[in-house]
Design a protein around this motif. Sequence first.
Motif, mmCIF file in Angstrom:
data_model
loop_
_atom_site.group_PDB
_atom_site.id
_atom_site.type_symbol
_atom_site.label_atom_id
_atom_site.label_comp_id
_atom_site.label_asym_id
_atom_site.label_seq_id
_atom_site.Cartn_x
_atom_site.Cartn_y
_atom_site.Cartn_z
ATOM 1 N N LYS A 1 39.009 41.526 46.784
ATOM 2 C CA LYS A 1 39.839 40.415 46.291
ATOM 3 C C LYS A 1 38.916 39.368 45.682
ATOM 4 O O LYS A 1 38.139 38.708 46.368
ATOM 5 N N GLY A 2 38.957 39.264 44.372
ATOM 6 C CA GLY A 2 38.149 38.267 43.691
ATOM 7 C C GLY A 2 38.861 36.926 43.650
ATOM 8 O O GLY A 2 39.979 36.769 44.131
ATOM 9 N N SER A 3 38.192 35.955 43.049
ATOM 10 C CA SER A 3 38.786 34.638 42.864
ATOM 11 C C SER A 3 38.599 34.228 41.407
ATOM 12 O O SER A 3 38.014 34.972 40.611
ATOM 13 N N GLU A 4 39.084 33.058 41.052
ATOM 14 C CA GLU A 4 38.923 32.582 39.673
ATOM 15 C C GLU A 4 37.471 32.311 39.317
ATOM 16 O O GLU A 4 37.114 32.275 38.143
ATOM 17 N N SER B 1 39.565 32.165 33.880
ATOM 18 C CA SER B 1 39.744 30.713 33.843
ATOM 19 C C SER B 1 38.404 29.986 33.883
ATOM 20 O O SER B 1 38.273 28.879 33.352
ATOM 21 N N TYR B 2 37.411 30.626 34.532
ATOM 22 C CA TYR B 2 36.066 30.057 34.647
ATOM 23 C C TYR B 2 35.032 31.109 34.243
ATOM 24 O O TYR B 2 34.364 31.702 35.094
ATOM 25 N N ILE C 1 32.076 30.923 32.895
ATOM 26 C CA ILE C 1 30.686 30.639 33.274
ATOM 27 C C ILE C 1 30.430 31.087 34.705
ATOM 28 O O ILE C 1 29.465 31.810 34.999
ATOM 29 N N GLU C 2 31.301 30.664 35.600
ATOM 30 C CA GLU C 2 31.121 30.981 37.013
ATOM 31 C C GLU C 2 31.295 32.475 37.276
ATOM 32 O O GLU C 2 30.564 33.071 38.089
ATOM 33 N N MET C 3 32.236 33.101 36.593
ATOM 34 C CA MET C 3 32.482 34.527 36.803
ATOM 35 C C MET C 3 31.304 35.382 36.350
ATOM 36 O O MET C 3 30.871 36.300 37.063
ATOM 37 N N ILE C 4 30.768 35.086 35.177
ATOM 38 C CA ILE C 4 29.634 35.879 34.699
ATOM 39 C C ILE C 4 28.400 35.625 35.556
ATOM 40 O O ILE C 4 27.600 36.537 35.799
ATOM 41 N N ALA C 5 28.241 34.419 36.057
ATOM 42 C CA ALA C 5 27.127 34.136 36.964
ATOM 43 C C ALA C 5 27.243 34.969 38.232
ATOM 44 O O ALA C 5 26.240 35.504 38.739
#
Length: 234
Positions: free
Chosen positions: A135-138, A161-162, A164-168
């Motif tokens: 289960k991932g998050s935004e 939605s985010y 930058i944060e997701m690719i990080a």
Amino acid sequence: MRRLLLLLIFFFLSFSCHSQNDNDNQAYSFKAGDRFGTGKWYMDREIAHVMGYQGINWLERPEREKEENTNRLLKNMNIQGDDVIADIGAGSGYHVFKMAPKAKEVYAVDIQAEMLQAIQDKKEELGVLNIQLVKGSERSVNLPENKIDKVLMVDVYHEFSYPIEMIASIKDALKPQGEIYLIEYRAEDKTVPIKELHKMSEAQAVKEMNAAGFKLKENIDNLPWQHCMVFIME
């Protein structure tokens, strides 16, 4: 004393929220755009809404193989028997169940519990043992660090939605020589019958991935409607 404590808590929460919003606004902007869009922009691209689990039948449509040539996509990925793969935005598991027989392990990541339940039901029905549900998050894929050989993202990145944060978080999960397979409908091709908001050009993808510390290894131009862009860490 109690009143003072409540005021301090309120001040702390307000400051934290304000600081987070300030950080977000440095990277993301908000303005009117496509009537089907979110109004949230990143690097001159409007972020699209996430497709809800109500669209699961569209993901499993019979004509999907003809439209997207998934078998060719899997050949492009050159999956090896010891590969650990993560399908980000796995949806109903359309690609997950095609990759599982070829790989050591497949992580199916989605933010919607209903999608993960659909995968779990099919996993139990077929008796597949090497699929892990996450289960991932935004803001995070919630995967172990330095674990993944190949990441697959099919028509999902433009909905983050985010980004930058997701690719990080994906970068943290990838092994040093890991690869990202970014599959997006070609914005350059006006004949592709998909809303413009749900397409992406190679130039836009490269710009955003470069900002995240990735470079384009190749764009395998052999799918009917989609880019097959392979990114590696710089």
